[in-house]
Design a protein around this motif. Sequence first.
Motif, PDB file in Angstrom:
ATOM      1  N   GLY A 160       2.517   9.435   4.595  1.00 26.73           N
ATOM      2  CA  GLY A 160       1.406   9.646   3.091  1.00 26.73           C
ATOM      3  C   GLY A 160       1.904   9.036   1.205  1.00 26.73           C
ATOM      4  O   GLY A 160       3.073   8.349   1.965  1.00 26.73           O
ATOM      5  N   PRO A 238      -8.306   7.789   0.499  1.00 27.24           N
ATOM      6  CA  PRO A 238      -7.901   7.968   0.891  1.00 27.24           C
ATOM      7  C   PRO A 238      -8.264   7.117   2.732  1.00 27.24           C
ATOM      8  O   PRO A 238      -9.517   7.763   2.450  1.00 27.24           O
ATOM      9  CB  PRO A 238      -7.424   9.335   1.105  1.00 27.24           C
ATOM     10  CG  PRO A 238      -7.010   9.993   0.010  1.00 27.24           C
ATOM     11  CD  PRO A 238      -8.072   9.436  -0.686  1.00 27.24           C
ATOM     12  N   LEU A 242      -6.009  10.746   6.558  1.00 28.78           N
ATOM     13  CA  LEU A 242      -5.515  10.963   5.658  1.00 28.78           C
ATOM     14  C   LEU A 242      -6.203  12.125   5.094  1.00 28.78           C
ATOM     15  O   LEU A 242      -7.287  12.451   4.259  1.00 28.78           O
ATOM     16  CB  LEU A 242      -4.773  10.177   4.208  1.00 28.78           C
ATOM     17  CG  LEU A 242      -4.053   9.132   4.704  1.00 28.78           C
ATOM     18  CD1 LEU A 242      -3.945   8.374   3.442  1.00 28.78           C
ATOM     19  CD2 LEU A 242      -2.188   9.482   5.211  1.00 28.78           C
ATOM     20  N   SER A 263      -0.595  13.225   6.401  1.00 28.08           N
ATOM     21  CA  SER A 263      -1.698  12.460   6.928  1.00 28.08           C
ATOM     22  C   SER A 263      -1.851  14.435   8.288  1.00 28.08           C
ATOM     23  O   SER A 263      -2.313  14.270   9.223  1.00 28.08           O
ATOM     24  CB  SER A 263      -1.491  11.536   8.322  1.00 28.08           C
ATOM     25  OG  SER A 263       0.194  12.033   8.956  1.00 28.08           O
TER      26      SER A 263
END
Length: 304
Positions: A160, A238, A242, A263
Amino acid sequence: MPELLALTEVELQHESLRLSVCPALGGAITRLSVDGIDVLRPWDGSDSVRRTSCFVLAPFSNRVGDAGFVHEGVRYALRNLSAEHPLPIHGVAWKRAWRLTAQTSTSLRLTFTHQPEEDGVLDWPFAFEVEHEIKLDDTGVALQLRLRNTDSRSMPAGLGWHPYFLRHETCRLQFEAQAVWQNDTQNLPSQKTPIPAGWDFSAEKPLQQPGLDNCFVGRTRPVTVRWPDKRVELTMHPSESLDHMVVFTPPAEMGFFAVEPVSHANNALCMDDPITNGMRVLPPAETMQVSCKLQIRRMTRTVQ
């Protein structure tokens, strides 16, 4: 942490869009602006990666309880890498120097390699490599992460980004999710619930001070941040995996807030079913890849 003298920034530019990165300071983005207007909090020049604009979360996001986790029947201990937090947090990559492995005027690639040697095994017990690609174009910034398991064993993995957005004088936020994790006294998720009305940003509204440091689950749409007084709008796209999002809103006087596309759930490593809560298991040599597009545009007029 590297010496201050080594904290050199690398700059990218595409027309009115500017972005800077400090490879030695956790590979962090240190500034992102359009027409000279900062959309992320600019780095203060210190040796603290938590004072930068955005850093990578790898190989896990947020906190891990119990100072360790169990993977395939083996318990692995983790030490805390941040004096500001009582629990292991945000993985390893943000606390280590990265290498600049490719660069043009509008793009770059950073690489971080971890080997679990000596004390490093307490940072993360598996070997891995992460590549971070950053590209500027006419619409904004494209970010891409690739995490490769270079160990001889399978490893749990998550990815992330942790961007710090500026509040400016006015700030409006919109995002949609299906549920949110309520936290216990250690700021670890304890119960997944429907989203309370005060935390519901499915319709755009002023950020104000909702007091959030929580992980939202089931994000399906882009996230929009608008600063009407600056006539700037940022839409975060995203990638599908995600689908969790950590939202952190400290007191307004601190001047920033965080919306982190990730995630997996906070503390997923220690949950009964880490995979259901977003963790991946990467066999040796397998790669996990995620992306995030930051679409930035100037609004033609001030809209409240």
